[in-house]
Design a protein around this motif. Structure first.
Motif, PDB file in Angstrom:
ATOM      1  N   GLN A 153       0.712  -1.407  -0.167  1.00  0.00           N
ATOM      2  CA  GLN A 153       0.220  -0.188   0.141  1.00  0.00           C
ATOM      3  C   GLN A 153       0.735   1.620   0.142  1.00  0.00           C
ATOM      4  O   GLN A 153       1.933   0.830   0.679  1.00  0.00           O
ATOM      5  CB  GLN A 153      -0.337  -0.145   1.454  1.00  0.00           C
ATOM      6  CG  GLN A 153      -2.083  -1.110   1.382  1.00  0.00           C
ATOM      7  CD  GLN A 153      -2.537  -0.898   2.601  1.00  0.00           C
ATOM      8  OE1 GLN A 153      -2.240  -0.987   3.295  1.00  0.00           O
ATOM      9  NE2 GLN A 153      -4.211  -1.111   2.364  1.00  0.00           N
ATOM     10  N   LYS A 154       0.585   1.563  -1.018  1.00  0.00           N
ATOM     11  CA  LYS A 154       0.801   3.496  -0.575  1.00  0.00           C
ATOM     12  C   LYS A 154      -0.396   4.866  -0.594  1.00  0.00           C
ATOM     13  O   LYS A 154      -1.337   5.057  -0.311  1.00  0.00           O
ATOM     14  CB  LYS A 154       1.787   3.874  -2.236  1.00  0.00           C
ATOM     15  CG  LYS A 154       2.436   5.524  -2.505  1.00  0.00           C
ATOM     16  CD  LYS A 154       3.208   5.022  -3.707  1.00  0.00           C
ATOM     17  CE  LYS A 154       4.073   6.020  -3.093  1.00  0.00           C
ATOM     18  NZ  LYS A 154       4.911   6.966  -4.162  1.00  0.00           N
ATOM     19  N   LEU A 155       1.239   5.400   0.548  1.00  0.00           N
ATOM     20  CA  LEU A 155      -0.152   6.541   1.147  1.00  0.00           C
ATOM     21  C   LEU A 155       0.766   8.301   1.137  1.00  0.00           C
ATOM     22  O   LEU A 155       2.549   7.780   1.007  1.00  0.00           O
ATOM     23  CB  LEU A 155      -0.289   6.889   2.945  1.00  0.00           C
ATOM     24  CG  LEU A 155      -0.996   7.553   3.355  1.00  0.00           C
ATOM     25  CD1 LEU A 155      -2.458   8.577   2.718  1.00  0.00           C
ATOM     26  CD2 LEU A 155      -1.042   7.629   4.146  1.00  0.00           C
ATOM     27  N   VAL A 156       0.467   8.775  -0.340  1.00  0.00           N
ATOM     28  CA  VAL A 156       1.281  10.213  -0.399  1.00  0.00           C
ATOM     29  C   VAL A 156       0.506  11.206   0.755  1.00  0.00           C
ATOM     30  O   VAL A 156      -0.900  11.216   0.427  1.00  0.00           O
ATOM     31  CB  VAL A 156       0.802  10.472  -2.050  1.00  0.00           C
ATOM     32  CG1 VAL A 156       1.384  12.461  -2.126  1.00  0.00           C
ATOM     33  CG2 VAL A 156       1.164   9.363  -2.512  1.00  0.00           C
ATOM     34  N   ALA A 171       2.277   5.696   9.406  1.00  0.00           N
ATOM     35  CA  ALA A 171       2.085   4.546   8.669  1.00  0.00           C
ATOM     36  C   ALA A 171       2.925   3.862   8.249  1.00  0.00           C
ATOM     37  O   ALA A 171       3.098   3.075   7.231  1.00  0.00           O
ATOM     38  CB  ALA A 171       1.289   5.436   6.620  1.00  0.00           C
ATOM     39  N   VAL A 172       4.416   5.003   8.018  1.00  0.00           N
ATOM     40  CA  VAL A 172       5.857   4.071   7.180  1.00  0.00           C
ATOM     41  C   VAL A 172       5.790   3.472   8.779  1.00  0.00           C
ATOM     42  O   VAL A 172       6.364   1.877   8.066  1.00  0.00           O
ATOM     43  CB  VAL A 172       7.079   5.026   7.874  1.00  0.00           C
ATOM     44  CG1 VAL A 172       8.191   4.300   8.044  1.00  0.00           C
ATOM     45  CG2 VAL A 172       7.063   6.058   6.562  1.00  0.00           C
ATOM     46  N   GLY A 195      -3.891   1.777  -6.155  1.00  0.00           N
ATOM     47  CA  GLY A 195      -3.037   1.164  -5.141  1.00  0.00           C
ATOM     48  C   GLY A 195      -2.773   2.639  -3.781  1.00  0.00           C
ATOM     49  O   GLY A 195      -2.154   2.255  -3.044  1.00  0.00           O
ATOM     50  N   VAL A 196      -3.308   3.913  -4.810  1.00  0.00           N
ATOM     51  CA  VAL A 196      -2.468   4.719  -4.131  1.00  0.00           C
ATOM     52  C   VAL A 196      -3.570   5.452  -3.218  1.00  0.00           C
ATOM     53  O   VAL A 196      -4.892   5.642  -3.463  1.00  0.00           O
ATOM     54  CB  VAL A 196      -1.496   6.037  -4.927  1.00  0.00           C
ATOM     55  CG1 VAL A 196      -1.342   6.933  -3.786  1.00  0.00           C
ATOM     56  CG2 VAL A 196      -0.533   5.080  -5.149  1.00  0.00           C
TER      57      VAL A 196
END
Length: 121
Positions: free
Chosen positions: A4-7, A30-31, A115-116
């Motif tokens: 999963q990626k979070l911007v 999140a990290v 997936g972002v």
């Protein structure tokens, strides 16, 4: 299953300390949770790309900003907005090690990928 990626784009700095702290806290958590994080510094948060500036930020009952930035950098990426940097006279030679300077095109590429999840503070 892809990671999963979070911007996260943070627009607030010392002008809105709670909103600013929330963005950095969510990024660091999140990290720590194993999420791939890309943290964008824009607007007044741009100043935190400079060495020592995060240490000047104070908010009662909040994690120290330098610790949060270090956590994000340990497992994610920190980017300073090109236009925001230029407006403040900040160059690549000025920023913390590991901070990149990039513009809207790169931001859009990141947030439009599959997936972002994108958040703006």
């Amino acid at each position: 299953m892809p990671k999963q990626k979070l911007v996260i784009k943070v627009t607030a700095g010392a002008d809105a300390p709670e909103r600013c702290s929330q963005a950095f806290t969510v990024a660091a958590v999140a990290v720590a949770s194993g999420v791939e994080v890309s943290l964008w510094l824009t607007g007044e948060s741009s100043w935190f790309a400079l060495p020592g500036r995060a240490a000047e930020f104070e908010l009662p009952h909040a994690a120290p900003l330098p610790d949060l930035i270090e956590s994000v950098q340990a497992g994610g990426r920190v980017t300073l907005c090109t236009q925001c940097a230029t407006r403040r006279g900040i160059t690549e030679g000025d920023v913390l090690e590991g901070v990149r300077i990039a513009g809207a095109q790169v931001f859009v590429q990141e947030i439009m990928a599959d997936g972002v999840q994108a958040l703006v503070y």
